[in-house]
Design a protein around this motif. Structure first.
Motif: not given
Lengths: 216, 548, 319
Positions: A196-197, A84-87, A81-82, A100-102
């Motif tokens: 986060w990764h 995807l948030a960056v994307r 999800t992180a 996605f951050l949520g």
């Protein structure tokens, strides 16, 4: 969502591209320092596991590998999800990014909740190192003192990891808040995602070392 | 002694300095909340000077105590606290930050043509973190003291010492982050913010030195952070990570500690080497001989320095084979330093040399570092180290490098860039006198300690057999001279701030982008980003003539 | 504080009182020569160049071309010198790790802030180490609290003394006399007072000194009594491995590893018996940690060492 043209250029940079790539490099360097920080703990773990393999296996079996596996799945998903948030940020979809951050925050909190539950169980079973540690060994090769050492390392390693997760979750909250106020840059989201990764990869190492000793 | 120099230029003194970073706001807030790398450098300079004199005072006290074999000045507990605080303050609060935090912060953006470092807020944060750590450690020192030695060996520090170990360890932990932030900033800045045309092999050697130092700061310091954390946890929870009585391994502490603390000594010396690499070409009016080799040697030292930590542990109970491997690798890390010394010396050959104060410090560095570094070979050599480890031989060795090397480099840097940083010129007479006093005092303090060490006098002793007294008295006499020598620059440099002649942009006619700015530089350093088209150190093309 | 040293005279170089001192000093002088050579070379060149190329007589010149051969020479030559130093140093170091088989074993316990020495013949001393000249002596050392270091400068040898394990150093004294003994690892308040004397005696005088022992019993004899007192003979020889000939033999463990049964192995077997289980045996031995002093532990170990292959411990006689 900031567009390419309205990234606020800090005075020391020539252009936005330089600012972004420098910012990314800064985060990578920071992650290197984090690897070195945890390195000492891994060294201590390696030494004591090598010296006391049976005690470590016995201690590890007192951890709930099922909960650990669920947590691993949660954390891996949160990395998804992180990412995807960056994307979404790159594609300038502010709403999707915030979603996605949520989701990442929710998954992170879920991880910490399960961890908290595990800690609580350990406390009830008298496995917190120190004055109240109680352990009776079933096999002669297992020493309570060595089991206590395992748990000391377990609590320090997962505790420091959890602290890093809390920092990450707070960072994601800040990202959502900045996004709502339209002061967020794509690079910041990327950097936080990278952090986060790293926290996730750290767990990938911690999980088998702590939960899966002696399991085949 | 007849030393010829260019006559000092006649300067028509302006009544007021032009707008520059120093007069760009006089409020306390404008200093304490500054984002200007130059102001942060000055903040560091003030704090580091303070810590230097605190650490130095502790040394003067215990050197006086050591005038007599029974040492009647202090009781053993106080003595132990004095040498501990001397080590902790000098290593963590003076040597490690000194040149990077003062000269690096000031010069890195200027030398590469940038307006500031990559992360100015992190830079300010690093100073506050440093001050927080220093305050906590200062508190630990005053409120009872700490007596473990700066090395904090277990199980003494975790299970036996009754002093403020946790406070001191926490202070060191906090200050470590200051180092990490500074290193991170430098690496990012040097990679990404060089002026157009400033390729890696056109960089000043000081920048190469800062880069190599930053790599060590960033990779090594986190290990120290973890080590002191585990130390604190053991002391609080008594779990036995390092205490054998509880199933732990005291050697694990030593490995973790030295894994940082050996590279740390390269943090302390590489910047000074970078300074010397700037001063020698300027005062010999000649490119550095073997520029690429000096640059690569810095990187080599930084990398190799991570593989030799076990040479502090030859008699610790470490295996014989471990000792052999660490000894072997330790000899390799000596070679790049030797390469630098030879290249600096070759730079002097057929140069056009003038011996002003910065050059005196740089030349003093080469001599003392060479000697001190060679004594390091004795220590890398297993057979001799068994005898001399734990004695004053070690103390003498590292003081030759740290004081004869690092401190001389720091003083050389301060004098060389003083006109740039302050826009003022100090008294060359007092500069030279002080350098000479420091050189004499230093050798008198520490050379006898080599002899004491081989005779067998252990370190950290508050009393000693009477036959060691003569050498101890010599050492204390030297320390008094050295102390005086260090006080002099404090006086005449401060004096010059008000009464010194004003300096122009390039007082020493040196190459380097920092010398193209006014003295002191404007807040934003460069109005337009410079473009670099030539090789560095093009001294053969620089007119000496009359200065600005 | 021990015997006052007869000769506390000013020296610039320590006495040589062991065979090893000779090896170390030889290496030292080699290093000294190299140091002197390069220091004088560099200092000399600096002074020479500073004078010859001073600005008033030497103009600014175009820089010379890079000389790769010079760079390589002054990289490789020092490296070769360093390798010589390394090999020589490693060989001397290896000597220190390999005591001769006939070395006299003496037990040392360091504690804040004194040295307790126990001779195999039974005589004990504090802050002094009496040894015979001309015979290799091996110290088997441990600490009761923090890390110490047993250092005799005249012998050119030292070794950290650790809690929880044995470390060892050996030397062969050559010159009768009295020599400083120092603790060389900072150990707290009275670290500088943890000093004493190594007294090297003629072998005949040493034998006489030993005979003055108050208790009259050797470590082996005391150890044998302790062996029964702690009930070791109840299992060893029947349910537990026989200890006859055990010392210095190779032991096969349950996990397939083979270890050497040295003093450290014996010590660990008594204090932490489950760490290494002998192949083919059950792990039923209790730990004796906290039940015996370091001195008693050493005495038992000496007794076990004395059990050669053909001497079984006497079965307990019914009273």
């Amino acid at each position: 969502m900031q567009t390419e043209h309205t990234d606020i250029l800090e005075v020391q940079f020539e252009d936005v591209e330089q600012q972004r790539s420098t910012s990314a490099l800064g985060m990578w360097i920071f992650l290197c320092t984090e690897i070195m920080f945890f390195g000492g703990l891994f060294l201590a773990y390696c030494e004591y596991r090598h010296l006391h393999p049976e005690s470590f296996a016995a201690a590890s079996s007192r951890l709930d590998w099922m909960l650990g596996s669920i947590n691993t799945a949660i954390l891996l998903t949160s990395s998804l999800t992180a990412a995807l948030a960056v994307r979404a940020a790159t594609l300038r979809s502010a709403g999707t990014m915030r979603f996605f951050l949520g989701a990442t925050i929710v998954l992170g909190v879920a991880f910490l909740t399960i961890k908290g539950f595990e800690y609580h169980t350990d406390y009830q079973e008298g496995l917190i190192p120190g004055a109240s540690f109680t352990y009776s060994a079933s096999q002669p090769a297992v020493q309570p003192r060595e089991v206590e050492m395992f748990f000391m390392l377990y609590f320090i390693m997962t505790g420091v990891h959890a602290f890093h997760m809390i920092v990450g979750i707070v960072a994601f909250f800040i990202l959502i808040s900045k996004s709502l106020r339209n002061t967020l840059t794509v690079q910041t989201v990327e950097n936080t995602g990278l952090y986060w990764h790293f926290v996730d990869v750290l767990w990938i190492f911690l999980f088998p070392l702590l939960y899966l000793v002696g399991h085949h | 002694m007849n030393v010829s120099t260019q006559p000092l230029p006649v300067v028509t003194e302006p009544r007021h300095a032009p707008p520059n970073y120093l007069n760009d706001g006089y409020s306390v807030r404008s200093w304490l909340l500054t984002l200007d790398h130059k102001r942060i450098a000055i903040l560091y300079m003030i704090s580091i000077t303070l810590f230097f004199f605190i650490g130095g005072a502790a040394a003067v006290l215990f050197r006086v105590h050591l005038l007599t074999p029974t040492g009647a000045l202090f009781d053993p507990g106080t003595y132990n606290k004095l040498f501990t605080i001397h080590g902790v303050v000098m290593v963590f609060f003076f040597l490690i930050p000194s040149i990077p935090a003062v000269m690096g912060n000031f010069l890195v953006p200027l030398m590469i043509g940038a307006k500031d470092l990559a992360f100015p807020r992190l830079n300010l944060a690093s100073w506050y973190v440093y001050m927080a750590g220093g305050t906590l450690t200062g508190y630990a020192a005053i409120a009872g003291g700490i007596d473990t030695g700066w090395t904090f060996y277990t199980p003494y520090s975790t299970m036996f010492s009754n002093t403020n170990v946790i406070a001191a360890a926490t202070g060191v932990f906090i200050t470590g982050f200051s180092s990490i932030l500074t290193g991170l900033n430098f690496i990012a800045t040097i990679h990404k913010m060089r002026a157009p045309g400033l390729t890696w092999f056109r960089l000043p050697l000081f920048i190469w030195a800062m880069y190599a130092t930053s790599v060590i700061m960033v990779l090594g310091t986190p290990v120290l952070a973890m080590t002191v954390s585990l130390l604190g946890i053991e002391r609080i929870f008594h779990v036995g990570i390092f205490d054998p009585a509880l199933g732990g391994d005291p050697l694990l502490f030593q490995h973790l500690f030295w894994f940082y603390s050996h590279p740390a000594v390269y943090i302390m010396i590489l910047p000074s080497m970078g300074v010397v690499s700037e001063i020698i070409p300027c005062f010999a009016r000649k490119r550095p001989f073997g520029y690429k080799f000096i640059a690569m040697a810095s990187v080599a030292i930084a990398m190799l320095g991570f593989f030799v930590w076990g040479h502090h542990m030859f008699v610790s109970g470490q295996s014989m084979y471990g000792g052999v491997v660490f000894s072997f690798l330790s000899f390799f890390v000596a070679i790049p330093s030797a390469v630098k010394v030879f290249n600096w010396t070759a730079t002097l050959h057929k140069g056009s040399i003038s011996l002003q104060t910065p050059m005196l410090y740089a030349l003093g560095f080469i001599g003392l570092f060479t000697f001190g570094g060679l004594t390091g070979l004795f220590l890398a050599c297993l057979g001799v180290d068994i005898h001399v480890t734990g004695t004053y031989f070690i103390v003498a060795h590292f003081h030759y490098i740290m004081v004869g090397g690092a401190v001389m480099g720091y003083l050389g840097a301060i004098h060389f860039w003083w006109p740039k940083m302050t826009g003022r010129v100090y008294s060359e007479f007092w500069g030279r006198i002080s350098a000479a006093i420091i050189f004499v005092g230093f050798n008198l303090t520490f050379f006898p300690q080599f002899i004491l060490g081989y005779l067998g006098m252990p370190r950290r002793y508050y009393a000693y057999p009477p036959e060691f007294q003569v050498l101890n008295v010599m050492s204390t006499a030297g320390a008094s001279i050295l102390g005086l020598g260090f006080l002099l620059p404090l006086i005449y440099l401060l004096w010059s701030l008000k009464y010194g002649k004003r300096a122009g942009p390039n007082y020493w006619k040196a190459t380097g982008l920092e010398w193209t700015t006014q003295s002191p530089p404007e807040t934003e350093n460069f109005e337009t980003t410079p473009e670099v088209v030539s090789e560095p150190y093009a001294y053969e093309f620089m007119e000496l003539g009359n200065a600005d | 504080m021990g015997i006052l040293l007869a000769a506390g005279h000013f020296q610039l170089f320590p006495d040589q009182a062991s065979l090893f001192a000779n090896d170390v000093d030889g290496l030292f002088f080699f290093l000294l020569t190299i140091t002197a050579f390069f220091s004088i070379l560099i200092a000399g060149l600096i002074v020479f160049f500073s004078v010859k190329y001073r600005r008033s007589v030497s103009p600014v010149r175009p820089p010379p071309p890079e000389k790769m051969w010079l760079e390589l020479t002054w990289t490789i030559l020092p490296l070769c010198i360093c390798m010589v130093i390394f090999v020589w140093g490693a060989r001397v170091f290896a000597l220190a790790f390999h005591p001769p088989a006939d070395a006299l074993d003496i037990y040392v316990v360091g504690k804040q802030w004194m040295w307790k020495v126990q001779h195999p013949q039974g005589r004990r001393e504090i802050n002094e180490l009496h040894i015979p000249a001309g015979r290799p002596v091996r110290l088997i050392m441990t600490s009761q609290d923090v890390i110490h270091d047993f250092f005799v400068p005249a012998f050119r040898v030292k070794q950290d003394v650790l809690p929880g394990r044995y470390t060892s150093e050996w030397f062969q004294a050559t010159e009768p006399g009295e020599y400083h003994l120092f603790c060389a690892q900072y150990c707290g308040l009275s670290h500088a007072d943890m000093i004493g004397t190594a007294v090297v005696m003629e072998p005949s005088k040493y034998a006489a000194w030993l005979a003055e022992s108050p208790s009259g019993k050797s470590m082996t004899e005391t150890g044998e009594a302790l062996y029964r007192q702690f009930g070791c003979n109840a299992c060893h020889g029947t349910k537990a491995p026989s200890l006859a000939g055990l010392f210095d033999s190779n032991v096969v463990l349950q996990n397939g590893q083979t270890v050497r049964a040295d003093e450290s192995y014996l010590r660990e077997s008594i204090l932490a018996p489950r760490a290494k289980i002998v192949s083919g045996y059950q792990t039923i031995m209790p730990t004796y940690k906290g039940q015996m002093s370091e001195e008693q532990l050493a005495q038992i170990i000496e007794y076990i060492k004395s059990l050669r292959a053909f001497r079984e411990p006497e079965p307990e006689k019914k009273q």
